[in-house]
Design a protein around this motif. Structure first.
Motif, short mmCIF file in Angstrom:
data_model
loop_
_atom_site.label_atom_id
_atom_site.label_comp_id
_atom_site.label_asym_id
_atom_site.label_seq_id
_atom_site.Cartn_x
_atom_site.Cartn_y
_atom_site.Cartn_z
N ASN A 62 44.07 38.97 27.01
CA ASN A 62 43.67 38.84 28.25
C ASN A 62 44.59 37.81 29.16
O ASN A 62 44.73 37.04 28.44
CB ASN A 62 42.01 38.40 28.05
N TYR A 63 45.04 37.73 29.54
CA TYR A 63 45.87 37.93 30.69
C TYR A 63 45.54 36.07 31.06
O TYR A 63 46.41 35.26 31.07
CB TYR A 63 46.46 37.99 32.18
N LEU A 64 44.04 36.13 31.88
CA LEU A 64 43.82 34.48 32.10
C LEU A 64 43.10 33.88 31.49
O LEU A 64 43.42 33.05 31.71
CB LEU A 64 42.53 35.15 32.96
N GLU A 65 42.42 34.23 29.56
CA GLU A 65 42.49 33.07 28.88
C GLU A 65 43.86 33.18 28.16
O GLU A 65 43.61 31.29 27.93
CB GLU A 65 41.54 34.08 27.66
N PRO A 105 41.84 26.53 31.72
CA PRO A 105 40.22 27.32 32.42
C PRO A 105 40.37 26.60 33.59
O PRO A 105 39.57 27.61 34.32
CB PRO A 105 39.74 26.69 31.78
N GLU A 106 40.42 25.73 34.50
CA GLU A 106 39.98 25.54 35.84
C GLU A 106 40.24 26.34 37.15
O GLU A 106 40.12 26.32 38.05
CB GLU A 106 40.33 24.05 36.38
N ALA A 107 41.96 26.95 36.78
CA ALA A 107 42.54 27.56 37.44
C ALA A 107 41.56 29.33 37.74
O ALA A 107 42.04 29.68 38.46
CB ALA A 107 43.11 27.51 37.53
N ARG A 108 41.06 29.69 36.42
CA ARG A 108 41.21 31.14 36.42
C ARG A 108 39.78 31.71 37.42
O ARG A 108 40.37 32.70 37.78
CB ARG A 108 39.90 31.00 35.04
N PRO A 109 38.91 31.10 37.62
CA PRO A 109 38.29 31.66 38.83
C PRO A 109 39.07 31.70 39.71
O PRO A 109 38.47 33.00 40.52
CB PRO A 109 37.06 30.68 39.11
N ARG A 110 39.69 31.40 40.29
CA ARG A 110 40.95 31.41 41.57
C ARG A 110 41.77 32.22 41.65
O ARG A 110 41.49 33.30 42.18
CB ARG A 110 41.20 30.05 41.91
N VAL A 111 42.28 32.40 40.40
CA VAL A 111 43.31 33.26 39.87
C VAL A 111 42.32 34.59 39.76
O VAL A 111 43.08 35.74 40.65
CB VAL A 111 44.32 33.05 38.25
N ALA A 112 41.50 35.28 39.13
CA ALA A 112 40.84 36.17 39.38
C ALA A 112 40.38 36.11 40.95
O ALA A 112 40.38 37.87 40.55
CB ALA A 112 39.12 35.61 37.91
#
Length: 540
Positions: free
Chosen positions: A192-195, A200-207
């Motif tokens: 998983n690229y995001l993980e 962690p705090e930026a994952r929702p925005r990048v997703a």
């Protein structure tokens, strides 16, 4: 950049277009096998189109970037493999970088140079990304050996290429991604690229951004830091788009990132260096300017601007005729010509009219050469020495006055005249008496007789080492002149050798009384003065 600078920049790029087209055409013929079947005119037309589009992009035409990509894709439509096209584009980019370095070395504006490098990297990265996207779509549509061909293609690129599926897993990973991130393809595929790579705090925005890309909202030219497996940080400039299957449905995010870490560090170092140099030039207590070969100011510092009463930088682009009176213009042109003709520094001290009056500047004018050794400008650096020159002039005047005062003091010391009683003055003479001093004795004696209304003037020569003919004649002349003013001259301190000299030369001593000692001479003079001052008895 000033209008003059922009015009110069455009003219420089356009002057390089023909040479760039020729060398890029040669590279393309070498790298792209299918061009071997094309005519020279066809290859030249392709390279000229690529060069023209790139120059337009460097000059600020954003729409021209599409023409650069079109030129790259045009080779693909001729049947050229993407890796061959990519190598051609890489060489073309290096040729343009060389030209931009030459522009900077010749005195080109630093900000323009930095912006041009950014535009150059972005436009060729966009062209490379277009090739990747085109090849990825073709692979999705044509299976057979497409996977292996696609991997060989993306591994040929010098950019990071990452394919991320709709579930955020990594589908593909090229060798440049392995170098930057520190993870091999086999280790990373399916992760998983995001993980792995997003905080962690930026994952929702990048997703959310990735969802937008899959929906068709592509991203161009954004920068972000990437942490490698060993902790090193790389700065990547990204182009992000989506991959479509054969039916036009989005299947993955395609991210192409160019590693600009060294470039960014170099740029930051250059900007720091330029800022430091600018601060030194601006705040140094000197005047400084640079003029091009046409005589236009291209750089001035605070000392120059404030000295002439100008707004900061307002002289840039102007000529001497816009700033100075004709006589200063003529002198400046002559000095500039000496530098241009000789190609060596010239030391100068000039007077320049300023807002606070004429000022004197001491400095040097010297030539500036570009990387090819061609003289392109003259620079002048100097200091305001007006106060120093004034102080030197005042010191010289003071020195002259001091010399005059010393001369007068020595004159008075060499011919001292002392009033010792009413109507009596004494001049003791010491040392050697030459012709000039004899004249001073005569002048001082006559002035003293008149000033003190002297009836008796005593010349004491006890301290005179030698009485020769010249001294004797001078003493006699002094006595005779004093007699004309009504004063008797008494010569005291006559030594035997002096008496013999006076007799031997046969000087007429009438009107001069001689005594052996100063004491006798003073007694005689006071006695005579007293007798004249005593009132006569009344007649019976």
């Amino acid at each position: 950049m000033s209008d003059q600078g922009a015009t110069t920049y455009r003219a420089f790029l356009e002057s390089q277009a023909r040479d760039l087209a020729l060398v890029i055409a040669g590279d393309a013929t070498t790298e792209v096998a299918c061009l071997g079947k094309a005519t020279t005119a066809e290859v030249a037309a392709w390279s000229e189109a690529l060069v023209g589009a790139t120059i337009d992009t460097l000059l600020g035409d954003d729409a021209a970037a599409e023409r650069v990509s079109a030129a790259a894709l045009g080779l693909g439509r001729r049947g050229a493999p993407a890796d061959e096209v990519h190598r051609t584009l890489s060489k073309a980019r290096r040729h343009f970088q060389r030209v931009l370095r030459a522009w900077s070395a010749s005195g080109g504006d630093a900000t323009t140079h930095a912006d041009a490098l950014d535009r150059l990297l972005a436009v060729f990265d966009e062209a490379a990304y277009a090739l990747v996207r085109c090849a990825a779509s073709a692979t999705a549509a044509v299976r057979c050996d497409g996977d292996a061909r696609f991997r060989s293609l993306i591994n040929a690129f010098k950019s990071v290429v990452v394919l991320i599926g709709e579930d955020d897993t990594i589908l593909e990973w090229n060798t440049e991604a392995e170098r930057v991130y520190g993870w091999s393809r086999d280790e990373i595929l399916g992760k998983n690229y995001l993980e792995l790579f997003v905080l962690p705090e930026a994952r929702p925005r990048v997703a959310a951004d990735m969802r937008k890309v899959l929906a068709g909202e592509e991203t161009r030219g954004f920068e972000n830091p990437v942490a490698s497996r060993d902790g090193a940080v790389h700065i990547l400039q990204w182009n992000v788009g989506r991959l479509l299957d054969g039916e036009g449905r989005p299947t993955a995010v395609v991210a192409s990132g160019y590693d600009i870490t060294e470039q960014k560090r170099d740029r930051e170092a250059r900007e720091r260096s330029e800022a430091m140099l600018h601060a030194v030039i601006s705040n140094a207590p000197i005047f400084l300017f640079v003029k091009d070969i046409e005589g236009r100011y291209t750089l001035t510092n605070r000392g120059f601007d404030e000295g002439l009463g100008l707004e900061p930088g307002s002289a840039v682009g102007k000529l001497d005729t816009d700033l100075f009176p004709p006589h200063v213009v003529a002198r400046n042109r002559a000095d500039d010509r000496r530098v241009f003709d000789g190609g060596v520094p010239v030391q100068l001290e000039v007077e320049i009219p300023t807002k606070i009056g004429p000022r004197i500047f001491l400095g040097s004018k010297f030539p500036l050469f570009d990387a090819r050794g061609k003289l392109y400008a003259v620079c002048a650096i100097g200091s305001d020495v007006t106060d120093l020159r004034r102080a030197e002039a005042e010191q010289a005047t003071f020195h002259d006055r001091l010399i005059d005062a010393q001369r007068e003091t020595l004159r008075e010391l060499s011919t001292p005249l002392l009033p010792i009683a009413p109507g009596v003055v004494l001049m003791p003479l010491v040392g050697a008496i030459d012709e000039s001093r004899a004249a001073l004795v005569l002048e001082a004696l006559l002035q003293g007789v008149v000033a003190h209304r002297a009836e008796v003037a005593i010349l004491d020569i006890t301290g005179v080492r030698t009485v020769d003919t010249g001294v004797a004649l001078g003493l006699v002349q002094a006595a005779q002149a004093a007699g004309l003013l009504g004063a008797e001259v008494v010569l005291t301190g006559v030594r035997p050798a002096a008496a013999r000299t006076l007799v031997d030369i046969g000087i007429d001593m009438r009107g001069i009384k001689t005594v052996s000692s100063l004491e006798q001479g003073v007694a005689h003079a006071i006695g005579r003065s007293s007798r004249r001052a005593r009132p006569k008895a009344p007649a019976r």
